[in-house]
Write a protein that holds these residues in place. Structure first.
Motif, PDB file in Angstrom:
ATOM      1  N   PRO A  50     -18.106   4.337 -34.582  1.00 51.20           N
ATOM      2  CA  PRO A  50     -18.320   3.349 -33.895  1.00 51.20           C
ATOM      3  C   PRO A  50     -17.397   2.426 -33.331  1.00 51.20           C
ATOM      4  N   MET A  51     -18.125   1.722 -32.402  1.00 49.52           N
ATOM      5  CA  MET A  51     -17.062   1.027 -31.707  1.00 49.52           C
ATOM      6  C   MET A  51     -17.409  -0.856 -31.650  1.00 49.52           C
ATOM      7  N   THR A  52     -16.522  -1.039 -31.735  1.00 49.60           N
ATOM      8  CA  THR A  52     -16.701  -2.560 -33.278  1.00 49.60           C
ATOM      9  C   THR A  52     -16.363  -3.856 -32.147  1.00 49.60           C
TER      10      THR A  52
ATOM     11  N   LEU B 145      -5.188  -3.731 -31.380  1.00 45.33           N
ATOM     12  CA  LEU B 145      -6.315  -3.191 -32.418  1.00 45.33           C
ATOM     13  C   LEU B 145      -7.707  -3.014 -31.485  1.00 45.33           C
ATOM     14  N   PHE B 146      -7.584  -3.964 -30.561  1.00 46.65           N
ATOM     15  CA  PHE B 146      -8.960  -3.244 -29.022  1.00 46.65           C
ATOM     16  C   PHE B 146      -8.679  -1.856 -29.015  1.00 46.65           C
ATOM     17  N   ILE B 147      -7.522  -2.392 -28.071  1.00 46.72           N
ATOM     18  CA  ILE B 147      -7.015  -0.124 -27.935  1.00 46.72           C
ATOM     19  C   ILE B 147      -7.395   0.792 -28.598  1.00 46.72           C
ATOM     20  N   MET B 148      -7.102   0.755 -29.790  1.00 47.48           N
ATOM     21  CA  MET B 148      -7.169   1.677 -31.258  1.00 47.48           C
ATOM     22  C   MET B 148      -8.540   1.401 -31.377  1.00 47.48           C
ATOM     23  N   ASP B 149      -9.097   0.565 -31.586  1.00 42.75           N
ATOM     24  CA  ASP B 149     -10.709   0.305 -31.800  1.00 42.75           C
ATOM     25  C   ASP B 149     -11.477   1.325 -30.651  1.00 42.75           C
ATOM     26  N   LYS B 150     -10.949   1.477 -29.266  1.00 41.99           N
ATOM     27  CA  LYS B 150     -11.617   2.177 -28.273  1.00 41.99           C
ATOM     28  C   LYS B 150     -10.805   3.499 -28.890  1.00 41.99           C
TER      29      LYS B 150
ATOM     30  N   LEU C   7      -7.777   0.925 -40.850  1.00 44.49           N
ATOM     31  CA  LEU C   7      -7.532   0.577 -39.665  1.00 44.49           C
ATOM     32  C   LEU C   7      -9.115  -0.591 -38.935  1.00 44.49           C
ATOM     33  N   GLY C   8      -9.931   0.155 -40.037  1.00 41.18           N
ATOM     34  CA  GLY C   8     -10.777  -0.431 -40.292  1.00 41.18           C
ATOM     35  C   GLY C   8     -11.149  -1.706 -41.025  1.00 41.18           C
ATOM     36  N   GLU C   9     -10.145  -2.289 -41.923  1.00 41.87           N
ATOM     37  CA  GLU C   9      -9.827  -3.429 -42.567  1.00 41.87           C
ATOM     38  C   GLU C   9      -9.345  -4.594 -41.314  1.00 41.87           C
ATOM     39  N   ALA C  10      -8.414  -3.599 -40.746  1.00 36.61           N
ATOM     40  CA  ALA C  10      -7.649  -4.437 -39.744  1.00 36.61           C
ATOM     41  C   ALA C  10      -8.870  -5.784 -39.039  1.00 36.61           C
ATOM     42  N   LEU C  11     -10.124  -4.519 -38.542  1.00 35.13           N
ATOM     43  CA  LEU C  11     -10.454  -4.745 -37.222  1.00 35.13           C
ATOM     44  C   LEU C  11     -11.784  -5.752 -38.248  1.00 35.13           C
TER      45      LEU C  11
END
Length: 586
Positions: A337-339, A323-328, A287-291
């Motif tokens: 950590p919030m990205t 991605l915003f939702i998955m990050d939260k 997921l970090g790669e996608a962010l």
């Protein structure tokens, strides 16, 4: 013994019994592959600068090794079946490991950048063959196209309402999942120039991306397949996941250089499948790669969508907000950590939730897939985004207030203003689900002009309603605990007393139980592991209340609330329920 292995056997690391060029080997005949000897064998022996002693030392082993086939079955060859294994037709369940991973899945070569187009095609053929071969044992009554169609149908029915990331017409047009052989690339390194050069090179990359996307979709959807047709959904999901990840490796570097919407969606599907399989840390890494790709594409700026193809722009926009939702979710429920927030990007995020002129993602040929129906689906998706956005805003305001309170006396006035603003932000969070449209308040009231097509929209909206309610009550519990930890309960109208705070926690748990028992169980199951994590979070809080609350009445109520939560987790077949059950019994 053959003088050397054919290209296909060499890529899959299996024994080859062919004799160049008289007849194809048995592996290629069985797999319907082209038996070729195009790869130039690497020179054996020590390097010229090695000492004479080293040369003599290895001369004997070199001559002995030349008597064996160039691809003998060493310790690593269990990843793909040998000819004997193929003919024996043993069930994969007996050979799979405890995580449900197929032992017959090949791997993409590690030195991809040095391969020719022929090498790439051999690797692609091997991956595709292993996919078909493994699925043939897991689902012997279905063809590959039938399996793909089943996964797409399930995804559009249950998962598209939660994450509208696909253009249905494009996905279904590639449902046959043909082997994406490249034609114009002399070497894999030509992909770099291909972005600015020939259209044929770009077409080759598009074929690879399309194949990887469809297989990734199946990996993220497999857990929802009917048990009567798929006895081991975890195994099927891992087969798809492995193939998709290995295919991505073939062009990963160049995908990062020139990402598009599929670059984000593929990684989100991978992360979801890994998360469902219990590989939480690996899922976060993917997921970090996608962010990071989203930041590289500057999708937080509205101007990044200018000049794009309308379908591509629509997919990038919805991918960014997913991605915003998955990050939260990762930040608030898994303490990551919030990205994606305004302090991490330069300035505020200017990306709109939706553009004024957007193309339709659902196939318009279907009766129920009208523009009005898609707008309703996106309404539920945008409501979910606002829910996570306001909750994360409360958390960021809490962090800002904490820092202000640690400053000198000149910051007292700022801190007081921040307290007032924090209360307003929290109230906005509480009001997100107020005045929901009727199709989300009561999906049973949804009617269609065609009686036969009424059930699908109802299921879509039940899935969305379940997601909104479970998320809302879980976030209420999380935010309450944040206020308690910072000693700011007064901003919520609560006294800082353990009994009152425990009582509020039981009230939130009671609201969640009412929500999850008032929706169809299939809609809970469709929400997947993310739903399980939210219910588990509330269950852990109630367990804590049972252990530390001083008031017998509060403890008694907590004990009455805990079993229903545990029962839902058990029905969802989650490993989390076992952990909670052990703590509860102990």
């Amino acid at each position: 013994m053959p003088p050397r292995a054919c290209d296909a056997c060499k890529a899959r690391k299996v024994k080859c019994d062919g004799f160049e060029p008289t007849a194809p080997c048995s592996n290629c005949r069985m797999s319907d592959l082209s038996c070729q000897y195009l790869q130039v064998p690497k020179k054996r022996g020590p390097k010229p600068n090695e000492s004479t002693h080293q040369s003599r030392k290895h001369r004997g082993s070199r001559s002995a090794h030349s008597e064996e086939p160039s691809n003998s079955n060493g310790p690593n060859t269990a990843l793909s079946p040998s000819a004997e294994t193929v003919s024996s037709r043993e069930a994969p369940h007996a050979n799979s490991n405890e995580h449900g991973t197929s032992p017959w899945m090949g791997t993409a070569p590690s030195n991809v950048t040095n391969q020719t187009s022929t090498d790439i095609n051999v690797s692609i053929q091997a991956l595709h063959h292993d996919l078909v071969f493994a699925l043939g044992f897991c689902m012997p009554n279905f063809t590959l196209e039938q399996i793909i169609k089943k996964c797409i149908d399930v995804h559009m029915l249950s998962l598209f309402p939660l994450c509208p990331l696909l253009h249905e017409l494009s996905i279904r047009s590639n449902m046959k999942l043909e082997t994406p052989l490249v034609t114009s690339l002399q070497t894999i390194s030509d992909l770099t120039g291909g972005f600015r050069g020939s259209s044929a090179s770009r077409e080759d990359l598009a074929k690879l991306r399309s194949y990887t996307l469809i297989v990734a979709l199946c990996a993220g959807t497999a857990f929802l397949l009917a048990p009567d047709s798929v006895p081991n959904t975890a195994l099927v999901g891992n087969i798809f996941l492995h193939t998709s990840r290995e295919m991505l490796k073939l062009y990963q570097d160049f995908d990062i250089e020139r990402p598009d919407a599929s670059s984000l969606v593929i990684r989100m599907f991978h992360a979801s499948a890994l998360h469902t399989d219990g590989k939480i840390r690996v899922a976060w890494q993917v997921l970090g790669e996608a962010l990071r790709l989203a930041e590289q594409m500057r999708l937080y700026e509205e101007r990044s969508f200018e000049g794009l193809d309308p379908v591509e722009a629509r997919l990038r926009r919805t991918a960014f907000w997913q991605l915003f939702i998955m990050d939260k979710h990762s930040a608030l429920l898994e303490d990551r950590p919030m990205t994606l927030h305004e302090f991490s990007v330069h300035g505020s995020m200017t990306t709109k939730l939706q553009d004024e002129l957007e193309v339709q993602l659902l196939d318009p040929v279907t009766n129920i897939h009208s523009i009005e129906f898609e707008d309703r689906i996106l309404t539920g998706f945008y409501t979910s985004q606002r829910l996570w956005a306001t909750a994360s805003r409360v958390v960021l305001d809490l962090q800002t207030l904490t820092r202000l309170c640690q400053c000198d006396e000149n910051a007292v006035m700022l801190a007081e203003a921040q307290r007032m603003g924090l209360t307003g932000t929290y109230l906005r969070f509480l009001s997100v689900l107020d005045n929901l449209p009727l199709f989300l308040q009561s999906p049973e009231t949804e009617m269609s002009t065609e009686a036969a097509s009424t059930e699908n929209p109802r299921r879509n909206f039940w899935v969305q309603r379940t997601n909104l309610l479970v998320t809302y009550h879980c976030l209420r519990m999380i935010l309450l605990q944040r206020f308690i930890d910072l000693g700011l309960c007064c901003l919520l109208g609560l006294r800082d007393e353990s009994v009152m705070l425990a009582l509020r926690k039981t009230e939130i748990a009671h609201d969640l139980i009412n929500a999850i028992t008032g929706v169809p169980f299939d809609s809970l199951r469709a929400n997947g592991e993310a739903c399980v994590i939210k219910i588990r979070r509330v269950g852990a809080t109630i367990l804590e209340v049972m252990q530390i609350a001083n008031a017998p009445e509060i403890v008694s109520r907590a004990k009455s609330l805990f079993p229903p939560l545990l029962d839902v987790l058990a029905k969802l077949n989650s490993r989390a329920s076992d952990e909670l059950n052990k703590e509860y019994i102990g």
